[in-house]
Scaffold this active site. Structure first.
Site, PDB file in Angstrom:
ATOM      1  N   SER A 151       0.358  -5.914   3.525  1.00 17.83           N
ATOM      2  CA  SER A 151       0.495  -5.304   4.699  1.00 17.83           C
ATOM      3  C   SER A 151      -0.874  -5.560   5.552  1.00 17.83           C
ATOM      4  O   SER A 151      -1.759  -5.596   5.005  1.00 17.83           O
ATOM      5  CB  SER A 151       0.797  -3.967   4.556  1.00 17.83           C
ATOM      6  OG  SER A 151       0.650  -3.394   5.823  1.00 17.83           O
ATOM      7  N   TYR A 164      -1.468   4.307   1.383  1.00 19.74           N
ATOM      8  CA  TYR A 164      -0.694   2.920   1.619  1.00 19.74           C
ATOM      9  C   TYR A 164      -1.851   1.730   1.875  1.00 19.74           C
ATOM     10  O   TYR A 164      -1.369   0.804   0.976  1.00 19.74           O
ATOM     11  CB  TYR A 164       0.200   3.167   2.918  1.00 19.74           C
ATOM     12  CG  TYR A 164       1.114   1.867   3.184  1.00 19.74           C
ATOM     13  CD1 TYR A 164       2.206   1.486   2.562  1.00 19.74           C
ATOM     14  CD2 TYR A 164       0.688   0.855   4.133  1.00 19.74           C
ATOM     15  CE1 TYR A 164       2.862   0.526   2.784  1.00 19.74           C
ATOM     16  CE2 TYR A 164       1.447  -0.107   4.348  1.00 19.74           C
ATOM     17  CZ  TYR A 164       2.568  -0.380   3.532  1.00 19.74           C
ATOM     18  OH  TYR A 164       3.389  -1.455   4.174  1.00 19.74           O
TER      19      TYR A 164
HETATM   20  N1  LIG Z   1       8.478  -3.428   7.795  1.00 15.24           N
HETATM   21  C1  LIG Z   1       7.176  -3.702   8.059  1.00 15.24           C
HETATM   22  O1  LIG Z   1       6.798  -3.474   9.273  1.00 15.24           O
HETATM   23  C2  LIG Z   1       6.300  -4.043   7.083  1.00 15.24           C
HETATM   24  C3  LIG Z   1       4.945  -4.191   7.395  1.00 15.24           C
HETATM   25  C4  LIG Z   1       3.846  -4.538   6.499  1.00 15.24           C
HETATM   26  C5  LIG Z   1       4.269  -4.497   5.217  1.00 15.24           C
HETATM   27  N2  LIG Z   1       5.599  -4.440   4.785  1.00 15.24           N
HETATM   28  C6  LIG Z   1       5.972  -4.715   3.384  1.00 15.24           C
HETATM   29  O2  LIG Z   1       7.149  -5.089   3.222  1.00 15.24           O
HETATM   30  C7  LIG Z   1       7.649  -4.744   2.004  1.00 15.24           C
HETATM   31  C8  LIG Z   1       9.313  -4.250   2.558  1.00 15.24           C
HETATM   32  O3  LIG Z   1       9.198  -3.506   3.518  1.00 15.24           O
HETATM   33  P1  LIG Z   1      10.561  -3.039   4.371  1.00 15.24           P
HETATM   34  O4  LIG Z   1      10.274  -2.592   5.588  1.00 15.24           O
HETATM   35  O5  LIG Z   1      11.591  -4.177   4.225  1.00 15.24           O
HETATM   36  O6  LIG Z   1      11.032  -1.755   3.555  1.00 15.24           O
HETATM   37  P2  LIG Z   1      12.244  -0.997   3.196  1.00 15.24           P
HETATM   38  O7  LIG Z   1      11.962   0.474   3.107  1.00 15.24           O
HETATM   39  O8  LIG Z   1      13.177  -1.257   4.145  1.00 15.24           O
HETATM   40  O9  LIG Z   1      12.792  -1.329   1.707  1.00 15.24           O
HETATM   41  C9  LIG Z   1      11.953  -1.112   0.547  1.00 15.24           C
HETATM   42  C10 LIG Z   1      12.752  -1.003  -0.505  1.00 15.24           C
HETATM   43  O10 LIG Z   1      12.010  -0.805  -1.521  1.00 15.24           O
HETATM   44  C11 LIG Z   1      12.712   0.093  -2.394  1.00 15.24           C
HETATM   45  N3  LIG Z   1      11.688   0.981  -3.017  1.00 15.24           N
HETATM   46  C12 LIG Z   1      11.016   2.135  -2.894  1.00 15.24           C
HETATM   47  N4  LIG Z   1      10.306   2.472  -3.854  1.00 15.24           N
HETATM   48  C13 LIG Z   1      10.782   1.803  -4.875  1.00 15.24           C
HETATM   49  C14 LIG Z   1      10.438   2.013  -6.212  1.00 15.24           C
HETATM   50  N5  LIG Z   1       9.436   2.828  -6.914  1.00 15.24           N
HETATM   51  N6  LIG Z   1      11.002   0.963  -6.898  1.00 15.24           N
HETATM   52  C15 LIG Z   1      11.908  -0.131  -6.544  1.00 15.24           C
HETATM   53  N7  LIG Z   1      12.265  -0.026  -5.243  1.00 15.24           N
HETATM   54  C16 LIG Z   1      11.709   0.849  -4.605  1.00 15.24           C
HETATM   55  C17 LIG Z   1      13.520   0.958  -1.446  1.00 15.24           C
HETATM   56  O11 LIG Z   1      14.549   1.535  -2.065  1.00 15.24           O
HETATM   57  C18 LIG Z   1      13.844   0.025  -0.402  1.00 15.24           C
HETATM   58  O12 LIG Z   1      15.116  -0.677  -0.616  1.00 15.24           O
HETATM   59  C19 LIG Z   1       6.959  -3.484   1.748  1.00 15.24           C
HETATM   60  O13 LIG Z   1       6.252  -3.941   0.447  1.00 15.24           O
HETATM   61  C20 LIG Z   1       6.121  -2.914   2.734  1.00 15.24           C
HETATM   62  O14 LIG Z   1       5.229  -2.230   2.396  1.00 15.24           O
HETATM   63  C21 LIG Z   1       6.595  -3.919   5.751  1.00 15.24           C
END
Ligand SMILES: NC(=O)c1ccc[n+]([C@@H]2O[C@H](COP(=O)([O-])OP(=O)(O)OC[C@H]3O[C@@H](n4cnc5c(N)ncnc54)[C@H](O)[C@@H]3O)[C@@H](O)[C@H]2O)c1
Length: 265
Positions: A151, A164
């Site tokens: 991230s 985080y």
């Molecule tokens: N969306 C953003 O703006 C953003 C920005 C920077 C980084 N990220 C990273 O991208 C990735 C996906 O983000 P997103 O926005 O799609 O998230 P999201 O919350 O939409 O999806 C995350 C998924 O991970 C699953 N999850 C959570 N804990 C878990 C565990 N212990 N074991 C297995 N599954 C688990 C959840 O059930 C969910 O389906 C993450 O690593 C997040 O940190 C997202």
């Protein structure tokens, strides 16, 4: 010669995507399937993973949906073994699952220690355990490729979400370690650091006014989409990126390199 990955670029490869029940993970699972991979869609939310896998299966792709909480090493080992048994091996891993709680992941004085432990166990330790489980299977197939999702928070000083940010910085260092240590085994590892990507979870964390400001400040004038990340992961997992190893690739539209200074421009 290899170029930009096209449908068929991942033909025959077996990919695991964690946290793939929704958001960026679901988009990535779909994109890898379009590129020809056989995809294990895994998530702590097993029903959600199953639904994504079934939708992809309905579109003619070879997928399986499996429950897996990446914070539980035994569950990770069981999931990777199940994927190996189902598809006959593992070639590609995208560790996308992550968790935090905006209410309790605060600053250094206020962060709740249970939250701290759970965030690190899910985001960072989960990555280590996954890597540990897939490495021997990739070696057995002559190599493989790994992407770990970080991230923008890993490389800035945020006022909140200390757990985080620390967990994502750890993932970036894990990626460099794996790249340096296992390159000779034909295994590449890279990290993708998304900026703000419009998923339901991200929208819950940043209210609409903040999202509008982020889009306005972005040099490309918009927020990211899950496909923006999925396409980069597909590239890094494909042979088009055969000489890319140990890199952290920021995918944020240029937000981090072009901060607007309030009142100056
Ligand atoms: N969306 C953003 O703006 C953003 C920005 C920077 C980084 N990220 C990273 O991208 C990735 C996906 O983000 P997103 O926005 O799609 O998230 P999201 O919350 O939409 O999806 C995350 C998924 O991970 C699953 N999850 C959570 N804990 C878990 C565990 N212990 N074991 C297995 N599954 C688990 C959840 O059930 C969910 O389906 C993450 O690593 C997040 O940190 C997202």
């Amino acid at each position: 010669m290899t170029g930009v990955p096209a449908p068929g670029a991942l033909d025959g490869r077996v990919a695991i995507v964690t946290g793939a029940a929704r958001g960026i993970g679901a988009a990535t699972a779909a994109h890898l399937a379009v590129l020809g991979a056989r995809v294990a869609v895994t998530d702590k939310d097993g029903d959600g993973a199953q639904a994504v896998a079934e939708a992809l299966g309905g579109a003619g792709h070879d997928t399986v949906g499996l429950p897996c909480d990446v914070a539980e090493p035994d569950a990770v080992a069981a999931m990777v073994a199940a994927v190996g048994a189902h598809f006959g091996g593992v070639d590609l891993l995208d560790h996308n699952a992550a968790w935090t709680d905006f209410r309790t992941d605060r600053d250094a004085e206020e962060v709740d220690l249970d939250t701290w432990d759970r965030v690190l166990r899910t985001n960072a330790t989960g990555g280590l355990v996954l890597v540990r489980e897939v490495l021997p299977r990739m070696r057995a197939r002559g190599g493989g490729a790994i992407v770990l999702i970080s991230s923008g928070s890993a490389s800035i000083g945020e006022h909140r979400r200390v757990a985080y940010g620390v967990s994502k910085a750890a993932i970036e260092q894990l990626g460099r370690h794996v790249a340096a240590r296992y390159g000779r085994d034909g295994i590449r590892c890279n990290v993708v650091a998304p900026g703000f990507i419009l998923t339901e979870t991200a929208a819950r964390g940043v209210p609409e006014a903040g999202r509008l400001r982020l889009a306005e400040q972005n040099p490309l004038g918009r927020l990211g989409t899950p496909d923006d990340i999925a396409h980069v992961v597909g590239f890094l997992l494909s042979d088009s990126a055969a000489f890319v190893n140990g890199q952290v690739l920021r995918v944020d539209g240029g937000l981090a390199i072009a901060p607007r200074l309030a009142g100056i421009d």
